[in-house]
Scaffold this motif. Structure first.
Motif, short mmCIF file in Angstrom:
data_model
loop_
_atom_site.label_atom_id
_atom_site.label_comp_id
_atom_site.label_asym_id
_atom_site.label_seq_id
_atom_site.Cartn_x
_atom_site.Cartn_y
_atom_site.Cartn_z
N ARG A 564 0.84 -1.19 0.00
CA ARG A 564 0.00 0.00 0.00
C ARG A 564 0.87 1.24 0.00
NH1 ARG A 564 -3.76 -2.21 4.74
NH2 ARG A 564 -2.13 -1.20 5.96
N TYR A 565 0.64 2.14 -0.94
CA TYR A 565 1.44 3.37 -1.04
C TYR A 565 1.15 4.29 0.14
CZ TYR A 565 3.94 7.19 -3.31
OH TYR A 565 4.85 8.18 -3.62
N SER A 566 -0.07 4.23 0.68
CA SER A 566 -0.42 5.06 1.83
C SER A 566 0.53 4.82 2.99
CB SER A 566 -1.85 4.76 2.27
OG SER A 566 -1.98 3.38 2.62
N ASP A 567 0.89 3.57 3.24
CA ASP A 567 1.77 3.21 4.34
C ASP A 567 3.18 3.76 4.11
OD1 ASP A 567 -0.45 1.37 3.91
OD2 ASP A 567 0.25 0.35 5.70
N LEU A 568 3.61 3.77 2.85
CA LEU A 568 4.92 4.32 2.51
C LEU A 568 4.96 5.82 2.83
CD1 LEU A 568 7.74 4.03 1.28
CD2 LEU A 568 6.69 4.23 -0.99
N ILE A 569 3.87 6.52 2.55
CA ILE A 569 3.78 7.95 2.88
C ILE A 569 3.90 8.15 4.40
CG2 ILE A 569 2.20 9.92 2.97
CD1 ILE A 569 3.35 9.60 0.25
N VAL A 570 3.23 7.32 5.17
CA VAL A 570 3.29 7.42 6.64
C VAL A 570 4.70 7.13 7.13
CG1 VAL A 570 2.48 6.37 8.79
CG2 VAL A 570 0.84 6.96 7.00
N HIS A 571 5.37 6.13 6.55
CA HIS A 571 6.76 5.84 6.92
C HIS A 571 7.66 7.05 6.65
CE1 HIS A 571 7.10 1.24 7.40
NE2 HIS A 571 5.85 1.59 7.60
N ARG A 572 7.50 7.65 5.48
CA ARG A 572 8.33 8.82 5.14
C ARG A 572 8.07 9.99 6.10
NH1 ARG A 572 7.44 8.59 -1.40
NH2 ARG A 572 8.99 6.97 -1.86
N ALA A 573 6.79 10.14 6.50
CA ALA A 573 6.47 11.21 7.45
C ALA A 573 7.15 10.96 8.80
CB ALA A 573 4.95 11.29 7.62
N LEU A 574 7.19 9.71 9.24
CA LEU A 574 7.87 9.38 10.49
C LEU A 574 9.37 9.61 10.37
CD1 LEU A 574 5.93 6.11 11.39
CD2 LEU A 574 5.95 8.21 12.76
N ILE A 575 9.95 9.25 9.24
CA ILE A 575 11.38 9.45 9.02
C ILE A 575 11.72 10.94 9.05
CG2 ILE A 575 13.23 9.24 7.30
CD1 ILE A 575 11.82 6.60 6.41
#
Length: 754
Positions: A564-575
């Motif tokens: 899911r691309y949505s989860d990748l966005i959330v990971h990048r936000a945390l990073i």
């Protein structure tokens, strides 16, 4: 009196005034009035006939170019991320003009195959002819069709495979791509209706034998426009990736993480670990770790991998294949948390009290080394006292603690009251020959539920963490149902003898109370289906509107970045929020969050439709050898053209056409969702038990046609004038009284207006 302009003067004026191109505009510009307009009209018609001008509706433009406003078809984005388009109705001489789409952050997401209305500006010396700016989106790949090619002397025709599509497409001899008779093809519209009254199409791809193994999912892939081939540059980028190192990461490799997945899992993106909390202030509490593959390390903003992942939005799963969001080098290798292999992760350590409440959390970017890749049934068997050689050594240190933590979380879940629907999940098993071997219903084990509960808690922690950091993110939003849908559910409940509270703010607890009332009764499945139908569809959005179904204030998808691309966005936000590297959420991505949210919500729905269509086709193929057999089922939907039945044995949905229901006229009550016999008073509504005969099964479309034999245990009556047949049983009429009240109200209102 003004002179009639020359042809060159008209062309020059149109070139200088592309936004004003109607005959009225031209006449006004040259001062043409009265009888002279007839002469101007004659000159414009001559210029059109000679190819100097092209007319679109009431406007003219230079035939050597495109009009200032035109319909475009979006093409695939290039390696630089630029979005290109073509004019499908281009009929000029020379090469077809090249259009670069210039988009704004407020524009909706555009993908390959979309048709748009755009405003064009001619450019020179830039390697393309026009820049296009979106006016509005017209439709998504509506001009394409997947069907069976039937050869003829003049070329051929295409029989669409869509359910209910009865219109064929005409293909000229030069547009067949040498397709063979009976071959599955994909085509696009090439013009308006031909002399036979059929739309014209050109074959753009031959898909082969429609009865071949795996053809069913191939049909869905092409029918719904799901990208299934990775561009060379994406594959090259994935192949060049090397495993992440421990540099800059927290070392978690000594912790006994495990992955728990289905037996046929294609990727393993989450691992978990639980242990008792040794903090005396949290007596009886637990520490829960959830570690998720660090996809962001490999898929960086603006890369070819990132552009392709965003375009796909998510992986799509079929019974016989998966169309992944990422190439196998990542999804099946570097980002998959295989046992005994160091893997990069984003992990969250959560502190749980004895009542199952999360009382603290901490995120980290680390490295784990999974001690075992386990299966759901394997873990459940170990918990139930039948461990195998792999799970027995893990019973005390790993399996016992995760179940203990889960039991605590259940206490918090019972207090929170998320929606508890009980609807069995279907599993289609494909044999080596590509045909359906069996249709089963998946078991719901505690092993499944505990992983789901762990993931929900990790998703909540991710949303709360980004809110704490005041960083933008994509929320998973599920809004509460509309009052109209809840009122319809209340009518079904009342007609079934149950109560749904009224006059208060709706909560999931109220719906759970209704489901609990019906549990074990003949209306159990009806109430579950009706409750599901009343729900809104979840979606992604940068604004937080809560998650009604899970009864959560803040929720984001964090636990499945491989698919899911949505989860990748959330990971990048945390990073970005923690300063863990340069591969966090970029400023450009933040500006496009709303557009990204809309796009991936659409790709998710696209995948759901493709998966559902594939399931329907496989089930129709499976049942095609049992035409004439009788099946038990339940009415699952009602329309003016007939009633849908969900079969108990397979969960397949079939249609009873209205013409096959008795021998009388049936009124359709849209509000009550019922068909009512004009002569007998027979009422057919959602949830009623029926006996049907399978009349037809069409694997190519997935359609099932049924004959109604019994309803609620009573044989179908013969329709006749003069009311009900003596002694005939009339089934319950959910919402009938309410329907009559509405009819009376409408009659009173009409009377008062006179």
């Amino acid at each position: 009196m003004p002179q009639i302009p020359s042809r060159q003067e008209i062309l020059d004026w149109l070139s200088e005034h592309p936004g004003a191109s109607s005959k009225r505009d031209i006449a006004k510009a040259f001062g043409i009035k009265g009888p002279q307009k007839v002469e101007l009209k004659r000159i414009l018609k001559q210029m059109e006939d000679e190819g100097l001008l092209a007319k679109r509706r009431r406007s003219y433009h230079d035939a050597a170019g495109l009009p200032p406003v035109t319909v475009l078809q979006i093409l695939r984005a290039d390696s630089q991320g630029d979005l290109w388009a073509r004019a499908p109705e281009w009929s000029g001489e020379g090469d077809e003009p090249v259009v670069l789409m210039v988009t704004k952050s407020s524009d909706p997401a555009l993908g390959e195959g979309d048709r748009v209305l755009a405003r064009l500006t001619a450019v020179e010396g830039r390697g393309y002819d026009y820049e296009g700016r979106l006016i509005r989106k017209i439709g998504q790949a509506a001009h394409r069709v997947v069907g069976i090619f039937r050869k003829s002397a003049e070329g051929g025709r295409i029989q669409p495979i869509d359910k209910g599509a009865d219109k064929e497409w005409q293909v000229s001899a030069g547009d067949t791509l040498d397709a063979k008779d009976g071959e599955l093809v994909e085509a696009e519209q090439s013009g308006p209706k031909g002399r036979m009254g059929l739309p014209r199409a050109r074959v753009i791809e031959r898909l082969g034998d429609p009865s071949a193994p795996r053809a069913v999912s191939l049909i869905a892939i092409h029918q719904h426009g799901i990208p299934d081939d990775f561009p060379d540059e994406v594959i090259a980028e994935a192949d060049a990736a090397v495993p992440a190192t421990l540099d800059g990461r927290e070392d978690l490799t000594e912790l006994p993480f495990v992955t728990i997945d289905p037996a046929d899992a294609r990727d393993r993106d989450d691992a978990c670990l639980a242990m008792p909390d040794d903090d005396p202030k949290n007596e009886g509490g637990h520490i829960l770790w959830v570690a998720i593959a660090d996809v962001a390390h490999y898929v960086t903003p603006g890369s070819a991998l990132d552009r392709e992942a965003r375009k796909r939005g998510n992986s799509t799963y079929f019974p016989d294949r998966v169309v992944p969001m990422l190439p196998d080098r990542l999804s099946g290798d570097l980002c998959s948390l295989h046992e005994h292999v160091p893997r990069a992760v984003l992990a969250v350590r959560m502190k749980i009290d004895s009542f199952g409440n999360k009382i603290g959390h901490r995120f980290t970017r680390g490295m784990i080394n999974s001690v075992a890749s386990l299966e759901y049934k394997q873990v459940q068997a170990a918990r139930d006292g039948a461990p195998d050689a792999k799970t027995e050594p893990l019973l005390e240190e790993v399996i016992g603690p995760i179940y203990a933590c889960y039991e605590a979380l259940l206490r918090a879940r019972a207090k929170r009251q998320p929606l508890e629907l009980d609807l069995p999940e279907r599993q289609i098993v494909i044999g080596e020959d590509g045909k359906v071997a069996s249709v089963n219903f998946k078991d719901r084990l505690d092993a499944h539920k505990l992983i789901e509960e762990f993931m929900v808690l990790a998703n909540v922690a991710a949303a709360e963490e980004l809110e704490r950091l005041r960083k933008p993110l994509l929320y998973r939003v599920h809004e509460e149902p509309s009052p109209e849908k809840i009122e319809a559910l209340r009518e079904v409940a009342q007609a079934s003898g149950f109560t749904l509270a009224k006059g208060q703010v709706l909560k999931t607890q109220h719906l759970n109370n209704l489901l609990a009332q019906s549990e074990g009764s003949e209306f159990d499945e009806l109430l579950n289906i009706s409750t599901l139908r009343s729900m809104t569809q979840a979606y992604y959005h940068p604004q937080n509107y809560g998650h009604f179904g899970l009864a959560l204030r803040s929720y984001a998808h964090f636990t499945s970045p491989i698919r899911r691309y949505s989860d990748l966005i959330v990971h990048r936000a945390l990073i970005a929020g923690h300063g863990w590297g340069k591969d966090g959420l970029s400023a450009a991505e933040v500006e496009m969050l709303e557009e990204t949210a809309q796009h991936i919500s659409e790709t998710e729905r696209r995948s759901m439709l493709a998966e559902r269509d594939t399931t329907d086709r496989y089930l129709a193929a499976y049942l095609s050898e049992r035409v004439g057999a009788e099946f038990r089922g339940r009415i699952s939907g009602v329309q003016k053209f007939g009633a849908f039945v969900k079969l108990d044995e397979t969960g397949a949905d079939g249609l009873i056409p209205i013409r096959e229901i008795g021998r009388e006229f049936f009124h359709f009550d849209r509000e009550a969702q019922q068909l009512i016999g004009a002569d007998t008073g027979l009422t057919i509504g959602i949830g009623q038990r029926v006996l049907v005969r399978l009349a037809e099964a069409v694997p190519m479309t997935g359609g099932l046609m049924l004959e109604l034999l019994e309803i609620e245990g009573a044989a179908m009556p013969s329709g006749r004038r003069g009311g009900k047949k003596p002694g005939m049983r009339v089934p319950r009429k959910p919402g009938a009284a309410r329907s009559k009240e509405r009819a009376k109200a409408r009659k009173v209102k009409r009377t008062r207006r006179k």
